[in-house]
Design a protein around this motif. Structure first.
Motif, PDB file in Angstrom:
ATOM      1  N   VAL A   1      17.700 -40.409 -10.002  1.00  0.00           N
ATOM      2  CA  VAL A   1      18.933 -39.908  -9.178  1.00  0.00           C
ATOM      3  C   VAL A   1      19.682 -38.925 -10.345  1.00  0.00           C
ATOM      4  O   VAL A   1      19.627 -39.199 -11.373  1.00  0.00           O
ATOM      5  CB  VAL A   1      19.857 -41.149  -8.869  1.00  0.00           C
ATOM      6  CG1 VAL A   1      20.238 -41.982  -9.976  1.00  0.00           C
ATOM      7  CG2 VAL A   1      21.166 -40.867  -8.405  1.00  0.00           C
ATOM      8  N   GLN A   2      20.118 -37.978  -9.808  1.00  0.00           N
ATOM      9  CA  GLN A   2      20.843 -37.089 -10.743  1.00  0.00           C
ATOM     10  C   GLN A   2      22.104 -36.516  -9.756  1.00  0.00           C
ATOM     11  O   GLN A   2      22.080 -36.382  -8.351  1.00  0.00           O
ATOM     12  CB  GLN A   2      19.883 -35.875 -11.191  1.00  0.00           C
ATOM     13  CG  GLN A   2      19.527 -34.917 -10.111  1.00  0.00           C
ATOM     14  CD  GLN A   2      18.638 -33.814 -10.325  1.00  0.00           C
ATOM     15  OE1 GLN A   2      17.397 -34.149 -11.077  1.00  0.00           O
ATOM     16  NE2 GLN A   2      18.922 -32.667 -10.348  1.00  0.00           N
ATOM     17  N   ALA A   3      23.296 -36.051 -10.568  1.00  0.00           N
ATOM     18  CA  ALA A   3      24.292 -35.517  -9.983  1.00  0.00           C
ATOM     19  C   ALA A   3      24.442 -34.084 -10.357  1.00  0.00           C
ATOM     20  O   ALA A   3      24.160 -33.887 -11.600  1.00  0.00           O
ATOM     21  CB  ALA A   3      25.651 -36.255 -10.311  1.00  0.00           C
ATOM     22  N   GLU A   4      25.037 -33.218  -9.392  1.00  0.00           N
ATOM     23  CA  GLU A   4      25.293 -31.876  -9.779  1.00  0.00           C
ATOM     24  C   GLU A   4      26.725 -31.284  -9.211  1.00  0.00           C
ATOM     25  O   GLU A   4      27.034 -32.303  -8.147  1.00  0.00           O
ATOM     26  CB  GLU A   4      24.260 -30.806  -8.922  1.00  0.00           C
ATOM     27  CG  GLU A   4      22.863 -31.250  -9.366  1.00  0.00           C
ATOM     28  CD  GLU A   4      22.049 -30.572  -8.277  1.00  0.00           C
ATOM     29  OE1 GLU A   4      22.406 -29.853  -7.446  1.00  0.00           O
ATOM     30  OE2 GLU A   4      20.718 -30.743  -8.324  1.00  0.00           O
ATOM     31  N   SER A   5      27.193 -30.733 -10.096  1.00  0.00           N
ATOM     32  CA  SER A   5      28.730 -30.331  -9.483  1.00  0.00           C
ATOM     33  C   SER A   5      29.101 -28.962 -10.461  1.00  0.00           C
ATOM     34  O   SER A   5      28.866 -29.042 -11.718  1.00  0.00           O
ATOM     35  CB  SER A   5      29.801 -31.492 -10.038  1.00  0.00           C
ATOM     36  OG  SER A   5      31.208 -30.850  -9.501  1.00  0.00           O
ATOM     37  N   GLU A   6      29.568 -28.048  -9.746  1.00  0.00           N
ATOM     38  CA  GLU A   6      30.043 -26.939 -10.541  1.00  0.00           C
ATOM     39  C   GLU A   6      31.490 -26.942 -11.123  1.00  0.00           C
ATOM     40  O   GLU A   6      31.915 -25.928 -11.521  1.00  0.00           O
ATOM     41  CB  GLU A   6      30.170 -25.730  -9.342  1.00  0.00           C
ATOM     42  CG  GLU A   6      28.732 -25.397  -8.902  1.00  0.00           C
ATOM     43  CD  GLU A   6      28.768 -24.279  -7.882  1.00  0.00           C
ATOM     44  OE1 GLU A   6      29.891 -23.501  -7.646  1.00  0.00           O
ATOM     45  OE2 GLU A   6      27.876 -23.834  -7.264  1.00  0.00           O
TER      46      GLU A   6
ATOM     47  N   GLY B   1      37.127 -29.750  -8.257  1.00  0.00           N
ATOM     48  CA  GLY B   1      37.566 -29.050  -6.941  1.00  0.00           C
ATOM     49  C   GLY B   1      36.347 -28.407  -6.102  1.00  0.00           C
ATOM     50  O   GLY B   1      36.474 -27.861  -5.399  1.00  0.00           O
ATOM     51  N   LYS B   2      35.030 -28.512  -6.555  1.00  0.00           N
ATOM     52  CA  LYS B   2      33.827 -27.963  -6.079  1.00  0.00           C
ATOM     53  C   LYS B   2      32.817 -28.809  -5.478  1.00  0.00           C
ATOM     54  O   LYS B   2      31.923 -28.606  -5.202  1.00  0.00           O
ATOM     55  CB  LYS B   2      33.327 -27.060  -7.108  1.00  0.00           C
ATOM     56  CG  LYS B   2      34.206 -25.705  -7.416  1.00  0.00           C
ATOM     57  CD  LYS B   2      33.654 -24.859  -8.270  1.00  0.00           C
ATOM     58  CE  LYS B   2      34.595 -23.710  -8.890  1.00  0.00           C
ATOM     59  NZ  LYS B   2      34.009 -22.795  -9.805  1.00  0.00           N
ATOM     60  N   GLY B   3      33.043 -30.143  -5.350  1.00  0.00           N
ATOM     61  CA  GLY B   3      32.232 -30.949  -4.541  1.00  0.00           C
ATOM     62  C   GLY B   3      31.046 -31.440  -5.566  1.00  0.00           C
ATOM     63  O   GLY B   3      30.973 -30.970  -6.592  1.00  0.00           O
ATOM     64  N   THR B   4      30.381 -32.565  -5.030  1.00  0.00           N
ATOM     65  CA  THR B   4      29.458 -33.020  -5.839  1.00  0.00           C
ATOM     66  C   THR B   4      28.129 -33.340  -5.044  1.00  0.00           C
ATOM     67  O   THR B   4      28.384 -33.560  -3.816  1.00  0.00           O
ATOM     68  CB  THR B   4      29.981 -34.493  -6.540  1.00  0.00           C
ATOM     69  OG1 THR B   4      31.050 -34.535  -7.084  1.00  0.00           O
ATOM     70  CG2 THR B   4      28.887 -34.966  -7.664  1.00  0.00           C
TER      71      THR B   4
END
Length: 561
Positions: free
Chosen positions: A388-393, A396-399
């Motif tokens: 499992v991995q998470a990405e977010s810019e 305020g830009k979501g996940t």
């Protein structure tokens, strides 16, 4: 006031080598206890310049595959310039890679990468590695502006200093880790106290109000909804704590069986849909048809999806959107949960799946929770061979969370008989009538006995309740039930022992007996022990009343068949 020359203690340069070593060890041991790391390193460099009669001294500490100048005397420009030396290259890099002292008599005829050494007129160098438990954590080097042939005695003295520096660095690291662990523990204890107490407030207040006043049906329903919601919230917190305890102890086990991931996802979405609807958050799904059946634990996989969805809903503002997709990607089955919420700061992203870590643990935080859900997600996913991995810019830009399971564990073409029993595994049980059934309840807690009696009588069953194993066994002599609903942990004799005695004596009664263990002991070994003792089912507390009725009706049917 300066003492007369005749009474002064001899300076370090006048000492014999053995005395200098002992003196330096004593000085550094004392310094370790009273100075910060920066002060300690600076103090040691001053003293080593005095002992060895050198012009420069510098400490470079390891960062990845480079050495970075940290403290210097006579070479302060190294630190100001942030000099970096690759390990294995140049003078300091060679000392680090070979883990041994190195002498250079003439810098002009050697590979020295640091231009500041030449700018400062350094002619000769001696460097030793900073070692801790066999690993290189840095380099200490000294230099002179006049040509000098350093010897083994100089290297011995410098290595003593290097060993003390390495000890000081490790001491500081351990101290900082202990401080951080203590801080995180204090934060977690404060958070858990808050999160466990918070659901109790509406429960206690509403119960008090219901006792003191008569509400109209709408207000009474509102009160009961709040009580139920708060109780379920507290049960979820306790479940998360128990899961983390099992994870830490390596005791979280999977009940593997053929499982349809699409069904798992749909069930989790239905569970969170009311929470999303209350905040006008849309849940959009795109589940690829005919995705492979995999071998997994459907309840634990649903827990993974539920945690990810709950997390997305919690951090998404009203009117936002959560997207859920399931598809084949190369050799994996990939579940993606994306939201339009607050996002994650880059600095916190690497810590997102750590236990007890929260981006905001302050008293002004906008969202509750213990910071355990994502740690549980990672562990359950890894137990299934996935990632499992998470990405977010950024904030305020979501996940976006991506959960991948290897298709190698998929079961292709599984027959319907092999597939996970949908209704029993996931569906919320409908109330089951128990008319005509005789039920014996055994629990040492009076409140539990009272509420179980009320629920079961309300469903039409004939119920008798006992507060101990001895009382229950005596009751069986005069009144034989269809189903026994029994606690495990009780004073005097526990539920395991009672069940074994009942099974041993059952033959003389000539009638079957269904048995359900209803207990707060929820570990895998507790379940195995209950089944071994003779219970047909092990049901963890707390349980919803309707679910309990369904369980008892099913066990009664099996026992009678």
């Amino acid at each position: 006031m300066t003492r007369p020359e005749s009474t002064r203690e001899p300076g370090p340069a006048s000492r014999r080598p053995e005395e200098a070593v002992r003196w330096l060890e004593a000085v550094t041991d004392t310094a370790l206890g009273r100075l910060s790391l920066e002060e300690l390193l600076s103090e040691l460099l001053v003293r080593v310049r005095s002992i060895l009669g050198v012009d420069t001294a510098a400490i470079l500490l390891r960062e990845g595959e480079e050495l970075v100048a940290r403290v210097a005397k006579g070479l302060e420009e190294e630190v100001e310039a942030g000099v970096r030396i690759p390990i294995g290259r140049g003078f300091a890099g060679l000392v680090a890679s070979e883990k041994r002292p190195i002498f250079i008599e003439d810098v002009d005829h050697s590979q020295v990468l640091n231009p500041i050494l030449r700018e400062k007129g350094v002619r000769s160098l001696l460097g030793v590695p900073l070692l801790f438990e066999g690993g290189v954590i840095g380099v200490l080097h000294v230099g002179t502006r006049r040509r000098r042939q350093f010897d083994r005695q100089d290297a011995q003295l410098l290595q003593v200093v290097a060993d003390r520096i390495a000890l000081g660095i490790e001491y500081e690291r351990l101290y900082r880790e202990a401080e951080e662990t203590s801080r995180l523990k204090d934060e977690f204890l404060a958070t858990i106290s808050h999160e466990l107490r918070t659901p109790l407030t509406p429960i206690l207040v509403w119960v008090s109000q219901l006792r003191q006043r008569t509400f109209d049906p709408a207000h009474a329903a509102r009160a009961l909804d709040a009580i139920e919601r708060s109780a379920r919230m507290q049960a979820r917190l306790v479940d998360d704590l128990l899961d983390v305890s099992r994870i830490i102890g390596g005791k979280l086990r999977l009940d593997l069986r053929p499982t349809e991931l699409a069904w798992v996802i749909e069930a989790a979405i239905e569970a969170v849909r009311p929470a999303a609807a209350a905040r006008d958050i849309r849940i959009e799904t795109k589940l690829e048809p005919r995705v492979d059946v995999i071998r997994g634990d459907p309840e634990r996989l649903q827990q993974v999806v539920w945690n990810l969805l709950s997390n997305a809903i919690k951090f998404t503002p009203e009117g936002g959107r959560v997207d859920v997709t399931l598809q084949r990607v190369d050799a994996h089955l990939e579940l993606t949960v994306s939201d339009t919420g607050r996002g994650v700061a880059p600095g916190f992203l690497p810590h997102l799946f750590e236990r007890f870590r929260q981006a905001d643990a302050s008293t002004t935080r906008a969202h509750g929770g213990l910071g355990l859900g994502l740690a549980i997600v990672r562990h359950i996913t890894e137990l299934h061979g996935g990632t499992v991995q998470a990405e977010s810019e950024g904030e305020g830009k979501g996940t976006t969370f991506r959960v991948r399971f290897p298709r190698g564990v998929a079961i292709r073409g599984a027959s319907e008989q092999e597939r996970a029993p949908r209704g029993e595994t996931f569906a919320r049980a409908a109330p089951a009538p128990l008319g005509g059934l005789r039920l014996l309840v055994v629990d040492d807690e009076p409140d539990t006995c009272d509420v179980l009696e009320a629920v079961l009588r309300g469903a039409g069953a004939e119920v008798r309740a006992c507060r101990s194993a001895a009382e229950a066994f005596a009751q069986l002599e005069i009144w034989w039930p269809d189903v026994l609903l029994c606690d495990i942990a009780m004073p005097g004799e526990d539920g395991y022992s009672l069940m074994r005695r009942i099974r041993a004596a059952q033959g003389r009664y000539g009638r079957a007996l269904g048995a359900v263990a209803l207990t707060a002991r929820t570990r895998a070994e507790d379940r195995e022990k209950a089944l071994s003792a003779g219970f047909q089912l092990h049901v963890p507390k707390p349980i919803d009343g309707d679910d309990l009725l369904a369980v008892l009706a099913r066990v009664a049917r099996v026992a009678a068949s």
